[in-house]
Every structure is written in C-alpha cells, then in structure tokens.
Design a protein around this motif. Structure first.
Motif, PDB file in Angstrom:
ATOM      1  N   VAL A 136       0.835  -1.208   0.000  1.00 15.50           N
ATOM      2  CA  VAL A 136       0.000   0.000   0.000  1.00 15.50           C
ATOM      3  C   VAL A 136       0.866   1.253   0.000  1.00 15.50           C
ATOM      4  O   VAL A 136       1.910   1.311   0.659  1.00 15.50           O
ATOM      5  CB  VAL A 136      -0.973   0.000   1.201  1.00 15.50           C
ATOM      6  N   PHE A 137       0.429   2.232  -0.783  1.00 19.68           N
ATOM      7  CA  PHE A 137       1.088   3.536  -0.858  1.00 19.68           C
ATOM      8  C   PHE A 137       0.127   4.593  -0.365  1.00 19.68           C
ATOM      9  O   PHE A 137      -1.036   4.645  -0.771  1.00 19.68           O
ATOM     10  CB  PHE A 137       1.496   3.840  -2.301  1.00 19.68           C
ATOM     11  N   LEU A 138       0.610   5.452   0.541  1.00 24.71           N
ATOM     12  CA  LEU A 138      -0.193   6.560   1.053  1.00 24.71           C
ATOM     13  C   LEU A 138       0.559   7.862   0.819  1.00 24.71           C
ATOM     14  O   LEU A 138       1.757   7.946   1.111  1.00 24.71           O
ATOM     15  CB  LEU A 138      -0.454   6.425   2.548  1.00 24.71           C
ATOM     16  N   THR A 139      -0.146   8.857   0.314  1.00 29.23           N
ATOM     17  CA  THR A 139       0.455  10.170   0.185  1.00 29.23           C
ATOM     18  C   THR A 139      -0.529  11.239   0.632  1.00 29.23           C
ATOM     19  O   THR A 139      -1.733  11.149   0.368  1.00 29.23           O
ATOM     20  CB  THR A 139       0.921  10.458  -1.256  1.00 29.23           C
ATOM     21  N   GLN A 140      -0.016  12.221   1.355  1.00 29.36           N
ATOM     22  CA  GLN A 140      -0.786  13.415   1.685  1.00 29.36           C
ATOM     23  C   GLN A 140      -0.092  14.596   1.033  1.00 29.36           C
ATOM     24  O   GLN A 140       1.135  14.732   1.126  1.00 29.36           O
ATOM     25  CB  GLN A 140      -0.871  13.640   3.191  1.00 29.36           C
ATOM     26  N   GLN A 141      -0.886  15.431   0.365  1.00 31.39           N
ATOM     27  CA  GLN A 141      -0.334  16.576  -0.331  1.00 31.39           C
ATOM     28  C   GLN A 141      -1.117  17.831   0.014  1.00 31.39           C
ATOM     29  O   GLN A 141      -2.257  17.773   0.485  1.00 31.39           O
ATOM     30  CB  GLN A 141      -0.366  16.338  -1.849  1.00 31.39           C
ATOM     31  N   VAL A 142      -0.488  18.968  -0.228  1.00 36.00           N
ATOM     32  CA  VAL A 142      -1.121  20.267   0.009  1.00 36.00           C
ATOM     33  C   VAL A 142      -2.006  20.610  -1.183  1.00 36.00           C
ATOM     34  O   VAL A 142      -1.543  20.606  -2.322  1.00 36.00           O
ATOM     35  CB  VAL A 142      -0.055  21.358   0.209  1.00 36.00           C
ATOM     36  N   SER A 143      -3.263  20.888  -0.912  1.00 36.19           N
ATOM     37  CA  SER A 143      -4.203  21.234  -1.982  1.00 36.19           C
ATOM     38  C   SER A 143      -4.008  22.678  -2.446  1.00 36.19           C
ATOM     39  O   SER A 143      -3.420  23.510  -1.740  1.00 36.19           O
ATOM     40  CB  SER A 143      -5.643  21.057  -1.497  1.00 36.19           C
ATOM     41  N   GLU A 144      -4.521  22.957  -3.636  1.00 38.94           N
ATOM     42  CA  GLU A 144      -4.362  24.285  -4.217  1.00 38.94           C
ATOM     43  C   GLU A 144      -4.994  25.379  -3.366  1.00 38.94           C
ATOM     44  O   GLU A 144      -4.543  26.530  -3.395  1.00 38.94           O
ATOM     45  CB  GLU A 144      -4.966  24.309  -5.625  1.00 38.94           C
ATOM     46  N   ALA A 145      -6.025  25.044  -2.599  1.00 40.67           N
ATOM     47  CA  ALA A 145      -6.726  26.057  -1.797  1.00 40.67           C
ATOM     48  C   ALA A 145      -6.072  26.333  -0.455  1.00 40.67           C
ATOM     49  O   ALA A 145      -6.586  27.132   0.341  1.00 40.67           O
ATOM     50  CB  ALA A 145      -8.179  25.619  -1.572  1.00 40.67           C
ATOM     51  N   ARG A 159       0.451  27.909  -5.543  1.00 45.15           N
ATOM     52  CA  ARG A 159      -0.578  27.270  -6.366  1.00 45.15           C
ATOM     53  C   ARG A 159      -1.805  28.161  -6.522  1.00 45.15           C
ATOM     54  O   ARG A 159      -2.901  27.684  -6.769  1.00 45.15           O
ATOM     55  CB  ARG A 159      -0.992  25.938  -5.746  1.00 45.15           C
ATOM     56  N   SER A 160      -1.629  29.459  -6.383  1.00 40.42           N
ATOM     57  CA  SER A 160      -2.775  30.368  -6.342  1.00 40.42           C
ATOM     58  C   SER A 160      -3.514  30.470  -7.669  1.00 40.42           C
ATOM     59  O   SER A 160      -4.668  30.894  -7.700  1.00 40.42           O
ATOM     60  CB  SER A 160      -2.319  31.757  -5.898  1.00 40.42           C
ATOM     61  N   VAL A 161      -2.869  30.110  -8.781  1.00 41.12           N
ATOM     62  CA  VAL A 161      -3.521  30.237 -10.088  1.00 41.12           C
ATOM     63  C   VAL A 161      -3.868  28.887 -10.697  1.00 41.12           C
ATOM     64  O   VAL A 161      -4.239  28.811 -11.864  1.00 41.12           O
ATOM     65  CB  VAL A 161      -2.619  31.031 -11.067  1.00 41.12           C
ATOM     66  N   ILE A 162      -3.759  27.815  -9.918  1.00 38.70           N
ATOM     67  CA  ILE A 162      -4.052  26.473 -10.421  1.00 38.70           C
ATOM     68  C   ILE A 162      -5.433  26.046  -9.945  1.00 38.70           C
ATOM     69  O   ILE A 162      -5.795  26.257  -8.790  1.00 38.70           O
ATOM     70  CB  ILE A 162      -2.981  25.471  -9.937  1.00 38.70           C
ATOM     71  N   ARG A 163      -6.192  25.430 -10.828  1.00 45.84           N
ATOM     72  CA  ARG A 163      -7.538  24.979 -10.486  1.00 45.84           C
ATOM     73  C   ARG A 163      -7.487  23.958  -9.366  1.00 45.84           C
ATOM     74  O   ARG A 163      -6.662  23.045  -9.359  1.00 45.84           O
ATOM     75  CB  ARG A 163      -8.199  24.356 -11.722  1.00 45.84           C
ATOM     76  N   SER A 164      -8.403  24.111  -8.396  1.00 51.06           N
ATOM     77  CA  SER A 164      -8.455  23.188  -7.263  1.00 51.06           C
ATOM     78  C   SER A 164      -8.714  21.769  -7.749  1.00 51.06           C
ATOM     79  O   SER A 164      -9.593  21.539  -8.581  1.00 51.06           O
ATOM     80  CB  SER A 164      -9.551  23.624  -6.295  1.00 51.06           C
TER      81      SER A 164
END
Length: 249
Positions: A136-145, A159-164
């Motif tokens: 199993v692989f788990l990743t947590q990432q920071v969302s655009e918002a 990431r202010s100009v990238i679509r959520s």
C-alpha cells in the motif's frame, strides 16, 4: 518551483533553522485525519516501510514501533543531516535515513510493504517498483486552496492560479499508469490558527508558501495588515487544505 529549486530552497533553509518547526504554535480545527496515524494503521509489525521526503524524520520516528524496518529518504542533505541527529536522540534501532532522489529509488524491487509520502514529490513508477505485491502507498499533499487568504493578501502563491483538484487528478492518473488499481482519495479544508505573528512569520520565511517572501519590505507591511484582519481569540486564522490518496499495488 521545480524540483531543483525546491531542493536549493530547503537546503538553504535547513542550514538556517536546523529544520526545527516545533517552535511554530498552530492548531487546526476540522482536520479529518493525522497522516502518520493512517500510515501506522496500515503497517504490520513485520513490515518494511519507506517514507519519501522524510524531512527531519520526526514523524517517522514517532511511529517507529509500527513496523520492523522504517527507512526515510530525502533529496536534501540538510534534511538528512537533521534526521540523523534526531535518530541519535531517539535511539531507535529499526530506523534508517538515506539521502536519495524520489525519481531514482535504489532499493531492490518489491522491497517495501508500505510506502508513504507527505508533502513531497514522488515518482509513481518508482513507488510501484519498490512496493511489494499487494503493498500500500499513502500520500498526503497540500491542496491548491491551502492558505487561501494569505495568497489572496499577497497576490501570489505557489498554487494560487491552479484549479483546485489539479494536483490530485495528476497523481491519480500517474498512479493508475504505474499499475495501481485500487485507489481512494480523501480531502479536508480545515481552519488553522497561528498563535502569534512570530509563528506565522517563521512559517512564511521557512516554507515556500509565498514565493520570495521577505525580499521586499512591502511583504512585512502586507503581513501586518493580514494579521490585523484575521486575528481572533483562537489566533491568526488561515486554512489548511489537504488531500490524501491510498493506493494498493
């Protein structure tokens, strides 16, 4: 920032603060999970665990009892140096830290039962290569918002100009291409409160949230205005937006 720019940034910052973010006082309301608790839940005592982008290794050391062997890798020499110091202090005998690129993981194929990655880039094909069948692989990432009101105040952000949702979709696509079939994703957008101006200032100076923060005196004027507007009894309010993907090989 691209990969080489992130590496240069974090190597520079690591020399300045020793990767000690523990002094930052902040609290979240509405977070749906603790990532390394989720990792530990999916480990057996006999498992081998790889953590990509391990940083100073504090989180991995905190779950050292969850698996037989835990290995943390990071591309930054400064981070691995700090992780080695933390390992010596913790005296954990089943944890190792190695400087290694996520795009070229040199461990044998099928070596790990669980692979984790929090807030760091990864290569889906390299993860699939070193992950055992049914692993199993788990990743947590920071969302655009994430830190939305901060990026709005400064008029810039990583990431202010990238679509959520763009980054999550990208990673799901890459994992599917690498052979992962069983994938689930989760999201939250929690309120986050920094106790003092100094706590928020430390974060902005030592994490790439606002590009080139502090190079202009205007940044500090914007930050003071931001604190005045967003100050509350709980602290200085912003948000913590995260997504998590759990994928089985």
């Amino acid at each position: 920032m691209n990969g080489s720019e992130y590496k240069a940034f974090y190597d520079q910052v690591g020399k300045l603060n020793g990767w000690n973010f523990s002094q930052v006082k902040a609290a979240s309301e509405g977070a749906k999970w603790d990532f390394f608790d989720e990792v530990a839940k999916r480990c057996k005592k006999t498992d081998f665990l790889l953590d990509i982008g391990t940083g100073g290794g504090e989180a991995l050391l905190a779950i050292a009892d969850a698996a037989q062997l835990l290995v943390g890798i990071d591309q930054s020499e400064g981070m691995i140096h700090t992780a080695a110091k933390n390992l010596a202090d913790a005296k954990a005998t089943n944890v190792r830290f190695v400087q290694m690129e996520a795009e070229h993981i040199t461990f044998p194929p099928n070596f790990f039962d669980v692979v984790s990655c929090r807030h760091s880039e990864f290569c889906a094909h390299e993860v699939a290569k070193v992950l055992a069948p049914s692993g199993v692989f788990l990743t947590q990432q920071v969302s655009e918002a994430d830190k939305y009101n901060l990026t709005q105040a400064f008029g810039r952000g990583q990431r202010s100009v990238i679509r959520s949702g763009t980054l999550k979709e990208k990673y799901l696509h890459e994992l599917a291409e690498a052979g992962f079939a069983d994938m689930q994703s989760y999201e939250y957008d929690a309120a986050e409160y920094f106790r003092t101006y100094e706590d928020l200032l430390f974060l902005l100076k030592h994490a790439p949230i606002i590009p080139n923060f502090g190079q202009s005196d205007q940044d500090f004027a914007i930050l003071r205005d931001f604190v005045e507007v967003n100050q509350s009894a709980k602290g200085i309010r912003t948000n913590s937006a995260r997504f998590m993907i759990v994928a089985r090989k």
